[in-house]
Design a protein around this motif. Structure first.
Motif, PDB file in Angstrom:
ATOM      1  N   ASP A 290       0.849  -1.202   0.000  1.00 52.21           N
ATOM      2  CA  ASP A 290       0.000   0.000   0.000  1.00 52.21           C
ATOM      3  C   ASP A 290       0.883   1.251   0.000  1.00 52.21           C
ATOM      4  OD1 ASP A 290      -2.666  -1.245   0.322  1.00 52.21           O
ATOM      5  OD2 ASP A 290      -1.863  -1.898   2.253  1.00 52.21           O
ATOM      6  N   ARG A 291       1.989   1.163   0.727  1.00 52.95           N
ATOM      7  CA  ARG A 291       2.935   2.265   0.836  1.00 52.95           C
ATOM      8  C   ARG A 291       4.360   1.692   0.744  1.00 52.95           C
ATOM      9  NH1 ARG A 291      -1.346   4.237   0.287  1.00 52.95           N
ATOM     10  NH2 ARG A 291      -2.347   5.903   1.505  1.00 52.95           N
ATOM     11  N   LEU A 292       5.223   2.424   0.047  1.00 51.21           N
ATOM     12  CA  LEU A 292       6.603   1.983  -0.144  1.00 51.21           C
ATOM     13  C   LEU A 292       7.554   3.139   0.154  1.00 51.21           C
ATOM     14  CD1 LEU A 292       8.827   0.024  -1.273  1.00 51.21           C
ATOM     15  CD2 LEU A 292       8.326   0.994  -3.541  1.00 51.21           C
ATOM     16  N   LEU A 293       8.555   2.880   0.982  1.00 45.66           N
ATOM     17  CA  LEU A 293       9.598   3.873   1.247  1.00 45.66           C
ATOM     18  C   LEU A 293      10.902   3.407   0.629  1.00 45.66           C
ATOM     19  CD1 LEU A 293      10.729   6.426   2.592  1.00 45.66           C
ATOM     20  CD2 LEU A 293      11.156   5.054   4.646  1.00 45.66           C
ATOM     21  N   LEU A 294      11.493   4.280  -0.203  1.00 41.54           N
ATOM     22  CA  LEU A 294      12.817   4.039  -0.769  1.00 41.54           C
ATOM     23  C   LEU A 294      13.762   5.102  -0.228  1.00 41.54           C
ATOM     24  CD1 LEU A 294      11.900   3.323  -4.522  1.00 41.54           C
ATOM     25  CD2 LEU A 294      12.188   1.679  -2.655  1.00 41.54           C
ATOM     26  N   ASP A 295      14.342   4.830   0.918  1.00 39.58           N
ATOM     27  CA  ASP A 295      15.321   5.734   1.528  1.00 39.58           C
ATOM     28  C   ASP A 295      16.688   5.269   1.041  1.00 39.58           C
ATOM     29  OD1 ASP A 295      16.559   7.611   3.110  1.00 39.58           O
ATOM     30  OD2 ASP A 295      16.349   6.462   4.968  1.00 39.58           O
ATOM     31  N   VAL A 296      17.058   5.708  -0.158  1.00 41.61           N
ATOM     32  CA  VAL A 296      18.143   5.076  -0.909  1.00 41.61           C
ATOM     33  C   VAL A 296      19.533   5.485  -0.408  1.00 41.61           C
ATOM     34  CG1 VAL A 296      16.711   4.877  -2.978  1.00 41.61           C
ATOM     35  CG2 VAL A 296      18.136   6.918  -2.665  1.00 41.61           C
ATOM     36  N   PRO A 297      20.545   4.640  -0.688  1.00 40.91           N
ATOM     37  CA  PRO A 297      21.929   5.025  -0.375  1.00 40.91           C
ATOM     38  C   PRO A 297      22.288   6.304  -1.123  1.00 40.91           C
ATOM     39  CG  PRO A 297      21.783   2.698  -0.980  1.00 40.91           C
ATOM     40  CD  PRO A 297      20.452   3.306  -1.295  1.00 40.91           C
ATOM     41  N   CYS A 298      23.029   7.190  -0.472  1.00 42.16           N
ATOM     42  CA  CYS A 298      23.354   8.465  -1.114  1.00 42.16           C
ATOM     43  C   CYS A 298      24.699   8.983  -0.616  1.00 42.16           C
ATOM     44  CB  CYS A 298      22.246   9.490  -0.844  1.00 42.16           C
ATOM     45  SG  CYS A 298      22.183  10.073   0.858  1.00 42.16           S
ATOM     46  N   LYS A 339      -1.196  -0.684  -7.489  1.00 46.84           N
ATOM     47  CA  LYS A 339      -1.850   0.355  -8.279  1.00 46.84           C
ATOM     48  C   LYS A 339      -2.746   1.160  -7.345  1.00 46.84           C
ATOM     49  CE  LYS A 339      -1.596  -2.270 -12.542  1.00 46.84           C
ATOM     50  NZ  LYS A 339      -2.308  -3.093 -13.542  1.00 46.84           N
ATOM     51  N   GLY A 340      -2.582   2.475  -7.393  1.00 51.49           N
ATOM     52  CA  GLY A 340      -3.309   3.333  -6.465  1.00 51.49           C
ATOM     53  C   GLY A 340      -2.560   3.569  -5.172  1.00 51.49           C
ATOM     54  N   GLY A 341      -1.437   2.856  -4.994  1.00 48.71           N
ATOM     55  CA  GLY A 341      -0.622   3.022  -3.789  1.00 48.71           C
ATOM     56  C   GLY A 341       0.338   4.193  -3.911  1.00 48.71           C
ATOM     57  N   GLN A 342       1.082   4.455  -2.834  1.00 47.24           N
ATOM     58  CA  GLN A 342       1.992   5.599  -2.809  1.00 47.24           C
ATOM     59  C   GLN A 342       3.413   5.185  -2.419  1.00 47.24           C
ATOM     60  OE1 GLN A 342      -1.057   9.290  -1.901  1.00 47.24           O
ATOM     61  NE2 GLN A 342       0.157   8.503  -0.198  1.00 47.24           N
ATOM     62  N   MET A 343       4.365   5.936  -2.952  1.00 45.08           N
ATOM     63  CA  MET A 343       5.777   5.652  -2.716  1.00 45.08           C
ATOM     64  C   MET A 343       6.500   6.958  -2.402  1.00 45.08           C
ATOM     65  SD  MET A 343       8.528   4.201  -5.552  1.00 45.08           S
ATOM     66  CE  MET A 343       8.179   5.504  -6.742  1.00 45.08           C
ATOM     67  N   VAL A 344       7.463   6.890  -1.505  1.00 42.61           N
ATOM     68  CA  VAL A 344       8.350   8.027  -1.230  1.00 42.61           C
ATOM     69  C   VAL A 344       9.777   7.634  -1.584  1.00 42.61           C
ATOM     70  CG1 VAL A 344       9.461   9.354   0.615  1.00 42.61           C
ATOM     71  CG2 VAL A 344       6.978   9.235   0.497  1.00 42.61           C
ATOM     72  N   ALA A 390      12.741  14.484  -0.275  1.00 40.37           N
ATOM     73  CA  ALA A 390      11.769  13.399  -0.415  1.00 40.37           C
ATOM     74  C   ALA A 390      10.740  13.778  -1.466  1.00 40.37           C
ATOM     75  CB  ALA A 390      11.081  13.101   0.914  1.00 40.37           C
ATOM     76  N   ALA A 391      10.342  12.790  -2.259  1.00 39.08           N
ATOM     77  CA  ALA A 391       9.303  12.964  -3.270  1.00 39.08           C
ATOM     78  C   ALA A 391       8.225  11.911  -3.033  1.00 39.08           C
ATOM     79  CB  ALA A 391       9.878  12.819  -4.668  1.00 39.08           C
ATOM     80  N   LEU A 392       6.990  12.368  -2.926  1.00 30.23           N
ATOM     81  CA  LEU A 392       5.837  11.473  -2.796  1.00 30.23           C
ATOM     82  C   LEU A 392       5.242  11.254  -4.185  1.00 30.23           C
ATOM     83  CD1 LEU A 392       3.627   9.932  -1.205  1.00 30.23           C
ATOM     84  CD2 LEU A 392       2.442  12.128  -0.945  1.00 30.23           C
ATOM     85  N   LEU A 393       5.186   9.980  -4.591  1.00 29.43           N
ATOM     86  CA  LEU A 393       4.623   9.635  -5.897  1.00 29.43           C
ATOM     87  C   LEU A 393       3.462   8.656  -5.734  1.00 29.43           C
ATOM     88  CD1 LEU A 393       8.141   9.360  -6.392  1.00 29.43           C
ATOM     89  CD2 LEU A 393       7.149  10.029  -8.573  1.00 29.43           C
ATOM     90  N   LYS A 394       2.467   8.796  -6.577  1.00 26.52           N
ATOM     91  CA  LYS A 394       1.314   7.898  -6.521  1.00 26.52           C
ATOM     92  C   LYS A 394       1.249   7.077  -7.808  1.00 26.52           C
ATOM     93  CE  LYS A 394      -3.639   7.672  -5.572  1.00 26.52           C
ATOM     94  NZ  LYS A 394      -4.836   8.418  -5.139  1.00 26.52           N
ATOM     95  N   ARG A 395       1.032   5.772  -7.634  1.00 28.10           N
ATOM     96  CA  ARG A 395       0.925   4.897  -8.802  1.00 28.10           C
ATOM     97  C   ARG A 395      -0.485   4.982  -9.345  1.00 28.10           C
ATOM     98  NH1 ARG A 395       3.118  -1.333  -9.581  1.00 28.10           N
ATOM     99  NH2 ARG A 395       2.656  -1.416 -11.825  1.00 28.10           N
ATOM    100  N   LYS A 396      -0.588   5.200 -10.639  1.00 27.37           N
ATOM    101  CA  LYS A 396      -1.895   5.374 -11.274  1.00 27.37           C
ATOM    102  C   LYS A 396      -2.651   4.046 -11.289  1.00 27.37           C
ATOM    103  CE  LYS A 396      -0.194   9.123 -14.225  1.00 27.37           C
ATOM    104  NZ  LYS A 396       0.052   9.569 -15.603  1.00 27.37           N
TER     105      LYS A 396
END
Length: 396
Positions: A290-298, A339-344, A390-396
């Motif tokens: 339902d929700r996904l966090l990608l706190d990526v290496p940087c 689909k319809g979920g959100q990712m950061v 951080a960017a909040l994106l929603k899957r269509k």
């Protein structure tokens, strides 16, 4: 604080390990502290600040010392902090007036006075333009210490009271960060009963702004795909009221083990850890979150206040390697979102090449599947916290 020979020699040993053996400053300091169990809090604080300040200002101190001899560099650091030096051979000729005079000379050179490698200053200006100078000046200030109250076990008011017996004072940060507390003075909070009971975690205020973007609710199935030792994972569980399911994933098994220990202390039982040891682990999770966090290496450029040795260890080649890895994670791990979920997508970098430019590329290639909802830039020179994007994106 009176400077004695054993402390100075241990400081030199620590600096040699950091600069010549490529060890991380925080780990070196931790090892040194364990070897000196007889030290009280004043000595521990003085030693840690000595190492961090010497590392933070190494180029400036090297200029002042007119030598790369670590004893003279260390002596200039102590003089710059206002301490008197012992009458030792290693410090011969170093005085308060000498350091002041060299400091005035250094003020004419931005690279020296801000203690920066040439390449990093060039890259920062290319990336941020006029914003680079105020950002790097803020990143050269020692970091403040913040706590995140574990809402599953306590309120901010209860944590403030629980810390008083240890003579630790803190204050609320802002209504936008309802569970954040700022320590008025940096102290060892890990020895407190409140910490052992899981009433709080150490977490920068900027970091606490990331997870709420996801709009997590109790009962959600959430994936933290670059969980590490779980600071943001535990924040998720708190917002979810320990209801639902969190799948914490990482490529390092030892970090996931640390997360399990922290979750137990926090009273959390909805976290399942999964080691990413092949691409199949991610593929099996397609469209399950339902929700996904990608706190990526940087690059960690936003947390230079906490890790000043990054300035001397980071390279342009490493940033390029990280950028490639970031985009690989963003383009492949994003498929775990329903689909319809959100990712950061999040980093602790201040460089657009690791932040909005990655998202822009992603949307250009996969924009038919995703919508950008919101972006945040947390800047040390504005909010006063560590640097985050951080960017909040929603899957269509």
């Amino acid at each position: 604080m009176k400077i004695n020979r054993p402390l100075a020699e241990l400081a030199i040993q620590a600096l040699e390990e950091i600069f010549f053996q490529d060890k991380f400053a925080d780990k070196v300091i931790e090892k040194c502290m364990k070897s000196q169990r007889q030290w009280g809090n004043p000595q521990r604080k003085f030693f840690a600040e000595t190492i961090y300040e010497t590392v933070r200002w190494y180029r400036l101190l090297d200029f002042m010392a007119n030598s790369d001899d670590l004893w003279r560099v260390l002596g200039c650091c102590w003089l710059r902090q206002g301490f008197d030096l012992p009458n030792w051979e290693e410090f011969e000729g170093l005085t308060h007036d000498y350091v002041k005079r060299k400091g005035k000379q250094a003020a004419e050179n931005f690279l020296v006075i801000q203690s920066l490698p040439d390449w990093l200053d060039k890259y920062g200006r290319e990336q941020l333009g006029a914003d680079w100078e105020p950002i790097i000046k803020a990143l050269n200030k020692p970091s403040e210490a913040f706590l995140r109250v574990n809402a599953l076990k306590a309120t901010p008011e209860e944590v403030l009271l629980a810390l008083k017996p240890n003579e630790i004072e803190a204050e609320k940060v802002s209504p936008e960060l309802p569970h954040a507390l700022r320590l008025k003075e940096r102290k060892n909070v890990f020895v407190t009963e409140a910490f052992r009971k899981g009433l709080f975690e150490m977490q920068d205020a900027g970091s606490q702004m990331i997870v709420p973007l996801l709009g997590i609710e109790p009962g959600h199935r959430v994936v933290d795909a670059c969980a590490g030792s779980g600071g943001k994972t535990l924040h998720m569980s708190s917002l979810m009221k320990n209801k639902g399911r969190i799948i914490a994933m990482d490529i390092h098994e030892w970090k996931l083990h640390e997360l399990k220990l922290r979750a137990r202390r926090n009273g959390v039982d909805i976290i399942e850890t999964r080691l990413i040891d092949s691409n199949k682990v991610v593929k099996r999770m397609a469209e399950q979150a339902d929700r996904l966090l990608l706190d990526v290496p940087c690059s960690g450029s936003g947390v230079l206040r906490r890790n000043p040795d990054t300035k001397w260890k980071l390279t342009i080649d490493e940033i390029e390697r990280l950028r490639a890895l970031q985009y690989e994670i963003l383009s492949t791990y994003s498929q775990m979102t329903k689909k319809g979920g959100q990712m950061v997508y999040a980093t602790c970098s201040v460089f657009p090449s690791e932040n909005e430019q990655q998202v822009e590329r992603f949307l250009k290639e996969q924009g038919d599947k995703w919508t950008l909802v919101k972006e945040i830039h947390v800047r040390p020179d504005k909010e006063g916290y560590d640097g985050f994007y951080a960017a909040l994106l929603k899957r269509k």
